[in-house]
Design a protein around this motif. Structure first.
Motif, PDB file in Angstrom:
ATOM      1  N   PRO A   7       0.829  -1.204   0.000  1.00 35.42           N
ATOM      2  CA  PRO A   7       0.000   0.000   0.000  1.00 35.42           C
ATOM      3  C   PRO A   7       0.869   1.262   0.000  1.00 35.42           C
ATOM      4  CG  PRO A   7       0.238  -0.808   2.235  1.00 35.42           C
ATOM      5  CD  PRO A   7       1.096  -1.698   1.370  1.00 35.42           C
ATOM      6  N   HIS A   8       2.183   1.085  -0.025  1.00 38.59           N
ATOM      7  CA  HIS A   8       3.108   2.213   0.165  1.00 38.59           C
ATOM      8  C   HIS A   8       4.112   2.217  -0.982  1.00 38.59           C
ATOM      9  CE1 HIS A   8       5.229   4.670   3.573  1.00 38.59           C
ATOM     10  NE2 HIS A   8       5.471   5.198   2.392  1.00 38.59           N
ATOM     11  N   ALA A   9       3.871   3.085  -1.983  1.00 38.02           N
ATOM     12  CA  ALA A   9       4.744   3.156  -3.152  1.00 38.02           C
ATOM     13  C   ALA A   9       4.835   4.598  -3.640  1.00 38.02           C
ATOM     14  CB  ALA A   9       4.196   2.259  -4.264  1.00 38.02           C
ATOM     15  N   HIS A  10       6.034   4.976  -4.064  1.00 42.68           N
ATOM     16  CA  HIS A  10       6.282   6.337  -4.558  1.00 42.68           C
ATOM     17  C   HIS A  10       6.700   6.302  -6.028  1.00 42.68           C
ATOM     18  CE1 HIS A  10       5.881   8.054  -0.558  1.00 42.68           C
ATOM     19  NE2 HIS A  10       6.569   7.020  -0.100  1.00 42.68           N
ATOM     20  N   THR A  11       6.486   7.398  -6.712  1.00 41.34           N
ATOM     21  CA  THR A  11       6.731   7.458  -8.156  1.00 41.34           C
ATOM     22  C   THR A  11       7.462   8.759  -8.524  1.00 41.34           C
ATOM     23  OG1 THR A  11       4.748   8.707  -8.670  1.00 41.34           O
ATOM     24  CG2 THR A  11       4.488   6.315  -8.524  1.00 41.34           C
ATOM     25  N   GLU A  39       1.648   8.728  -2.730  1.00 36.29           N
ATOM     26  CA  GLU A  39       2.582   9.834  -2.944  1.00 36.29           C
ATOM     27  C   GLU A  39       2.551  10.769  -1.738  1.00 36.29           C
ATOM     28  OE1 GLU A  39       5.372  10.245  -4.077  1.00 36.29           O
ATOM     29  OE2 GLU A  39       4.782   9.677  -6.103  1.00 36.29           O
ATOM     30  N   HIS A  40       3.673  11.481  -1.528  1.00 41.08           N
ATOM     31  CA  HIS A  40       3.767  12.421  -0.402  1.00 41.08           C
ATOM     32  C   HIS A  40       2.761  13.553  -0.614  1.00 41.08           C
ATOM     33  CE1 HIS A  40       7.409  10.535   1.189  1.00 41.08           C
ATOM     34  NE2 HIS A  40       7.856  10.464  -0.049  1.00 41.08           N
ATOM     35  N   GLY A  41       1.807  13.681   0.286  1.00 43.63           N
ATOM     36  CA  GLY A  41       0.725  14.656   0.142  1.00 43.63           C
ATOM     37  C   GLY A  41       1.205  16.103   0.247  1.00 43.63           C
ATOM     38  N   VAL A  80      -2.428   8.110  -0.285  1.00 46.94           N
ATOM     39  CA  VAL A  80      -1.554   9.259  -0.051  1.00 46.94           C
ATOM     40  C   VAL A  80      -0.786   8.991   1.245  1.00 46.94           C
ATOM     41  CG1 VAL A  80      -3.248  10.594   1.309  1.00 46.94           C
ATOM     42  CG2 VAL A  80      -1.513  11.805  -0.027  1.00 46.94           C
ATOM     43  N   GLU A  81       0.445   9.472   1.300  1.00 47.09           N
ATOM     44  CA  GLU A  81       1.187   9.453   2.561  1.00 47.09           C
ATOM     45  C   GLU A  81       1.151  10.865   3.095  1.00 47.09           C
ATOM     46  OE1 GLU A  81       5.332   8.282   2.417  1.00 47.09           O
ATOM     47  OE2 GLU A  81       5.458   8.150   4.600  1.00 47.09           O
ATOM     48  N   ARG A  82       0.406  11.052   4.151  1.00 44.13           N
ATOM     49  CA  ARG A  82       0.296  12.410   4.690  1.00 44.13           C
ATOM     50  C   ARG A  82       1.190  12.578   5.902  1.00 44.13           C
ATOM     51  NH1 ARG A  82      -4.539  16.450   6.653  1.00 44.13           N
ATOM     52  NH2 ARG A  82      -3.376  16.870   8.529  1.00 44.13           N
ATOM     53  N   SER A 231       6.444  -1.912   1.302  1.00 42.99           N
ATOM     54  CA  SER A 231       7.839  -1.782   0.884  1.00 42.99           C
ATOM     55  C   SER A 231       8.281  -0.316   0.773  1.00 42.99           C
ATOM     56  CB  SER A 231       8.079  -2.521  -0.430  1.00 42.99           C
ATOM     57  OG  SER A 231       7.205  -2.051  -1.430  1.00 42.99           O
ATOM     58  N   ASP A 232       7.334   0.634   0.829  1.00 44.38           N
ATOM     59  CA  ASP A 232       7.708   2.051   0.756  1.00 44.38           C
ATOM     60  C   ASP A 232       8.697   2.257  -0.389  1.00 44.38           C
ATOM     61  OD1 ASP A 232       7.997   4.712   1.340  1.00 44.38           O
ATOM     62  OD2 ASP A 232       8.798   4.425   3.361  1.00 44.38           O
ATOM     63  N   CYS A 233       8.427   1.582  -1.515  1.00 42.49           N
ATOM     64  CA  CYS A 233       9.423   1.520  -2.586  1.00 42.49           C
ATOM     65  C   CYS A 233       9.439   2.802  -3.408  1.00 42.49           C
ATOM     66  CB  CYS A 233       9.171   0.311  -3.478  1.00 42.49           C
ATOM     67  SG  CYS A 233       7.480   0.179  -4.007  1.00 42.49           S
ATOM     68  N   HIS A 234      10.647   3.194  -3.783  1.00 46.96           N
ATOM     69  CA  HIS A 234      10.859   4.367  -4.625  1.00 46.96           C
ATOM     70  C   HIS A 234      11.362   3.948  -6.004  1.00 46.96           C
ATOM     71  CE1 HIS A 234      10.390   6.256  -0.734  1.00 46.96           C
ATOM     72  NE2 HIS A 234      10.399   7.448  -1.285  1.00 46.96           N
ATOM     73  N   SER A 235      11.390   2.638  -6.277  1.00 49.59           N
ATOM     74  CA  SER A 235      11.747   2.150  -7.615  1.00 49.59           C
ATOM     75  C   SER A 235      11.097   0.788  -7.835  1.00 49.59           C
ATOM     76  CB  SER A 235      13.263   2.057  -7.774  1.00 49.59           C
ATOM     77  OG  SER A 235      13.776   1.084  -6.901  1.00 49.59           O
TER      78      SER A 235
HETATM   79 ZN   LIG Z   1       6.859   6.665   1.910  1.00 53.16          ZN
END
Ligand SMILES: [Zn+2]
Ligand SMILES: [Zn+2]
Length: 274
Positions: A7-11, A39-41, A80-82, A231-235
């Motif tokens: 549930p935790h992924a960044h782009t 995404e970071h809110g 969203v990650e707030r 995984s809070d993945c950034h890739s």
């Molecule tokens: Zn994050």
């Protein structure tokens, strides 16, 4: 079987390396049943690490479009990650991760997960060099935020420990640390959110273990809380990085099931891990 999902992924909308479409394609390739973007809110400072309102609307539109396009292949969710100091509107998302990253004093701020040097400097500047005072303040603020905001997921609960394995800043075995963390955990439980077992710092080589520590996970189990792997993945290649270690931690803490983004109508569904 334990389903693959995060549930935790960044782009590339903020600080990730891959586009949402690339992340989805990689998730399908790895056999994920679902993926949630978080995404970071929006917040009114540190613009390199958050959406602005214009980008936020475009992010929402893109994820909704991809959600429809990939409907038959993978369940895509808009989250969203707030941050505790964020201002984004929760009702515009399917779910929200509540995280605390920053300390602020006027125009000055530092993020507890930015770099060991930044954190050491921040502790000197705002806490007279007392890292235990910093973590106590962290958990007190985080608890207030969780009580107010009641996120669906509690993000990287013990984030201030990020650099402790390699650059020890404070003693995680000290009673003062444990008491502060446990008091915040009580507020987290009261908030009703899931606690994520976050492997992001393993993927980046800072830690060998996920957030939170086994001691905190065991306490969460005693309190009757539920957990989700994240995984809070950034890739794209890190989508399931560290999941074997995270599952081991969940089992070691006594959990027999985890919650994951489901494929049906319910946002989170329970899956056995025995
Ligand atoms: Zn994050
Ligand atoms: Zn975060």
């Amino acid at each position: 079987m334990v389903p693959l999902s995060t549930p935790h992924a960044h782009t590339t909308w903020v600080d990730g390396r891959n586009t949402a479409r690339e992340m989805i394609e990689a998730a399908i390739g790895k056999g994920f049943q679902s993926i949630g973007f978080s995404e970071h809110g929006v917040q009114d400072f540190d613009p390199d690490y958050c959406l602005n309102r214009e980008k936020e609307l475009a992010y929402q539109e893109e994820i909704k479009k991809l959600r429809d396009e990939y409907r038959d292949r993978i369940r895509v969710r808009l989250g969203v990650e707030r941050d505790a100091m964020g201002t984004c509107r929760r009702e515009e998302y399917e779910y929200a991760i509540g995280s605390m990253h920053y300390f602020r004093d006027g125009a000055y701020f530092f993020a507890v997960d930015s770099s060991p040097e930044d954190v050491a400097n921040g502790v000197r500047r705002l806490f007279d060099g007392d890292a235990t005072a910093m973590v106590k303040a962290y958990y007190a603020s985080f608890a207030r935020f969780l009580t107010d905001f009641r996120p669906d997921i509690i993000g990287h609960f013990d984030l201030p420990t990020k650099f402790n394995e390699k650059h020890r800043l404070f003693d995680e075995n000290a009673p003062a640390y444990r008491d502060a963390a446990f008091a915040c955990l009580d507020a987290a439980k009261e908030s009703g959110g899931l606690l994520e077992i976050n492997t992001g710092a393993i993927a980046r080589g800072w830690r060998s273990k996920p957030y939170p520590s086994l001691r905190i996970l065991k306490r969460w189990k005693e309190l009757g809380g539920s957990v989700s792997l994240a995984s809070d993945c950034h890739s794209a290649e890190k989508l399931d990085a560290g999941y074997d270690i995270a599952l081991e931690a969940a089992r070691a803490a006594g959990f027999r099931s985890i919650m994951a983004l489901g494929c049906g109508r319910t946002l989170f569904e329970e899956y056995g891990i025995e």
